[in-house]
Design an enzyme around this catalytic site. Sequence first.
Site, PDB file in Angstrom:
ATOM      1  N   ASP A   8       0.865  -1.382   0.171  1.00 56.26           N
ATOM      2  CA  ASP A   8      -0.256   0.114   0.375  1.00 56.26           C
ATOM      3  C   ASP A   8       0.579   1.425  -0.346  1.00 56.26           C
ATOM      4  O   ASP A   8       2.489   1.248   0.640  1.00 56.26           O
ATOM      5  CB  ASP A   8      -0.364  -0.366   1.239  1.00 56.26           C
ATOM      6  CG  ASP A   8      -2.119   1.667   1.511  1.00 56.26           C
ATOM      7  OD1 ASP A   8      -2.631   1.708   0.397  1.00 56.26           O
ATOM      8  OD2 ASP A   8      -1.688   1.514   2.545  1.00 56.26           O
ATOM      9  N   PHE A   9       0.471   2.234   0.084  1.00 55.30           N
ATOM     10  CA  PHE A   9       1.164   3.313   0.093  1.00 55.30           C
ATOM     11  C   PHE A   9       0.828   4.473   1.250  1.00 55.30           C
ATOM     12  O   PHE A   9       1.946   4.320   2.060  1.00 55.30           O
ATOM     13  CB  PHE A   9       1.119   4.065  -1.839  1.00 55.30           C
ATOM     14  CG  PHE A   9       2.191   5.630  -2.188  1.00 55.30           C
ATOM     15  CD1 PHE A   9       3.538   5.059  -2.428  1.00 55.30           C
ATOM     16  CD2 PHE A   9       1.811   6.736  -1.973  1.00 55.30           C
ATOM     17  CE1 PHE A   9       4.211   6.086  -2.010  1.00 55.30           C
ATOM     18  CE2 PHE A   9       2.535   7.467  -2.435  1.00 55.30           C
ATOM     19  CZ  PHE A   9       4.125   7.508  -2.372  1.00 55.30           C
TER      20      PHE A   9
END
Length: 212
Positions: A8-9
């Site tokens: 995920d970022f």
Amino acid sequence: MIKALLFDFDGTLLDTNDLIIRTFMHVLEDKFPGQYSPQDCIKFIGPSLKETFEQIAPNEIDEMIANYRLWNREHHDELVTEFDGVITTLEQLKNEGIRLAIVSTKTRDMIERGLNVMGATHLFELVVGSDDVQHVKPHPEPILFALEKLGLQKDEAIMIGDNSHDIEGGKNAGVRTAGVAWSLKGEDFLKQFNPDYMLHHMTDLFAIVKEP
């Protein structure tokens, strides 16, 4: 054997928590003055903007998303920071032959903007944003899409994130999962979703990728 790490970022690699909370407060204060606090906005971190604004103002979703994105873009670069050890760890993992990808509910252009701010564009083989798929996490589609693009089997990747959507999405896709203890929602929150691993620092990944 682990061949790839799917990250995920926001809230996992890039600390966008302050940016996201302040953006939500800007949008919500405009529509509902005094009704929301920064603490209230923590629960909006993770789900897509559409999901969040459907709950808040179902008749004004498009307008609120547009307002959110406008303010967020204007203030992005000044309000984001890298989490400790992210770049050095990713560089070493890549040098060791681990393939790196991002699977996020963010739009691709904003992921790429964040990567530019971090100086990390060169590290990732694949970026999957919300505009690349029909369904976002926790639906398995984005993760399965990443595996297909990378030519990998489910047992060759780990989905890593700071939110329930990341862990549930990984489980729904049939891959191993890892939560990050630096999640704004807290380690105990993530443990409820039974990730296979819990990272207390990015460097924890070195031991994990060496597992058979």
